[in-house]
Design an enzyme around this catalytic site. Sequence first.
Site, PDB file in Angstrom:
ATOM      1  CG  ASP A  10      -1.800   1.234   1.296  1.00 52.05           C
ATOM      2  OD1 ASP A  10      -2.467   1.502   0.275  1.00 52.05           O
ATOM      3  OD2 ASP A  10      -1.811   1.939   2.308  1.00 52.05           O
ATOM      4  CB  SER A  11       0.169   4.779  -0.683  1.00 49.98           C
ATOM      5  OG  SER A  11      -1.070   4.781   0.007  1.00 49.98           O
ATOM      6  CB  CYS A  73      -2.755   1.058  -2.648  1.00 53.56           C
ATOM      7  SG  CYS A  73      -2.994   2.785  -3.055  1.00 53.56           S
ATOM      8  CD  GLU A 152      -2.693   8.358   7.136  1.00 50.53           C
ATOM      9  OE1 GLU A 152      -1.782   9.092   7.547  1.00 50.53           O
ATOM     10  OE2 GLU A 152      -2.605   7.645   6.110  1.00 50.53           O
ATOM     11  CB  CYS A 184     -10.258   4.858  -0.148  1.00 48.83           C
ATOM     12  SG  CYS A 184      -8.799   5.599   0.611  1.00 48.83           S
ATOM     13  CG  HIS A 186      -6.916   5.781   4.796  1.00 51.60           C
ATOM     14  ND1 HIS A 186      -6.117   5.220   3.827  1.00 51.60           N
ATOM     15  CD2 HIS A 186      -6.076   6.441   5.644  1.00 51.60           C
ATOM     16  CE1 HIS A 186      -4.854   5.541   4.065  1.00 51.60           C
ATOM     17  NE2 HIS A 186      -4.801   6.275   5.158  1.00 51.60           N
TER      18      HIS A 186
HETATM   19  N1  DGL Z   1      -4.134   3.744  -0.067  1.00 51.94           N
HETATM   20  C1  DGL Z   1      -4.816   4.780  -0.821  1.00 51.94           C
HETATM   21  C2  DGL Z   1      -6.017   4.153  -1.550  1.00 51.94           C
HETATM   22  O1  DGL Z   1      -6.563   3.138  -1.148  1.00 51.94           O
HETATM   23  C3  DGL Z   1      -5.252   5.923   0.057  1.00 51.94           C
HETATM   24  C4  DGL Z   1      -4.098   6.772   0.556  1.00 51.94           C
HETATM   25  C5  DGL Z   1      -3.318   7.421  -0.567  1.00 51.94           C
HETATM   26  O2  DGL Z   1      -3.839   8.345  -1.241  1.00 51.94           O
HETATM   27  O3  DGL Z   1      -2.190   6.989  -0.790  1.00 51.94           O
HETATM   28  O4  DGL Z   1      -6.414   4.662  -2.561  1.00 51.94           O
END
Ligand code: DGL
Length: 275
Positions: A10-11, A73, A152, A184, A186
């Site tokens: 993931d990012s 992600c 977050e 997403c 989050h």
């Molecule tokens: N992990 C990203 C997503 O699911 C969200 C956070 C980001 O923008 O990196 O799209």
Amino acid sequence: MAWKAIGIFDSGVGGLTVLREIIGAMPQEDTIYLGDTARVPYGTKSPETVIRFARQIGAFLVSRDIKLLVVACNTASAVSLEILQEELPIPVVGVIEPGAARAAAVTRSGRVGVIGTAGTIRSSAYTKAIKRINPDIEVITGECPMFVPLAEEGWVDNEVARLTAGIYLQGLKEKGVDTLVLGCTHYPLLKGIIGEVMGPGVTLVDSAAETAARVREILETRGELRPSQESGNHHFFVTDVPAGFIRIGNRFLGGDFGDVYQIRLDDEAPQGGDK
Ligand code: DGL
């Protein structure tokens, strides 16, 4: 037989919602998680940049001898999944298709909402995936970038979160969707407030849970699911110092981290493993 690990990336910390579901569905599996914390967020970046990052991470995790890669992600899944599937020698699973399949299966009215980052929504990946399953479904999308910092920060049940959700989701509510995809990493943390705003008539689809079920299916079919009496180990790599990842990640994983190692993934840097 030596059982290989499942790789997940993931990012940043968000993909821990997917890891949590994977551990829940397959506690016997070893996992290797990579959070690209030095370069988060991906949601605001161009597809070209996200594809470059995804290729570097895919190569790193394949070099750790994983048996399957999960692109946790949504943004990276939206723009790089097909490329990784073509280029890597192992199965690569994204979060978009499992979420889309579930949404198409549960909608009764044929009106599905999808929320995600700007990158995910602009790619139309969810819309295309849902329409591939059923072209008659109307898909209404919305970008909700502020949900990422709220999750977050742990602001998932206060007035700011409620107000933000109310503003973002008003259009989707007015369009009468009966199903909403949390597109997403989050957003599952904000499920309570999103559900409150959308009302009880709207089914929320959590891509993270659907993806874990898909991973299990694939491993079972390939005979690569570890025997269920085993207990998995979990390793973590990040591209920035580990402290922030551990602090915020606790909220997402809801459990203990093992060791978290910092690595470098720039084009020229050696791929080491300093703690
Ligand atoms: N992990 C990203 C997503 O699911 C969200 C956070 C980001 O923008 O990196 O799209």
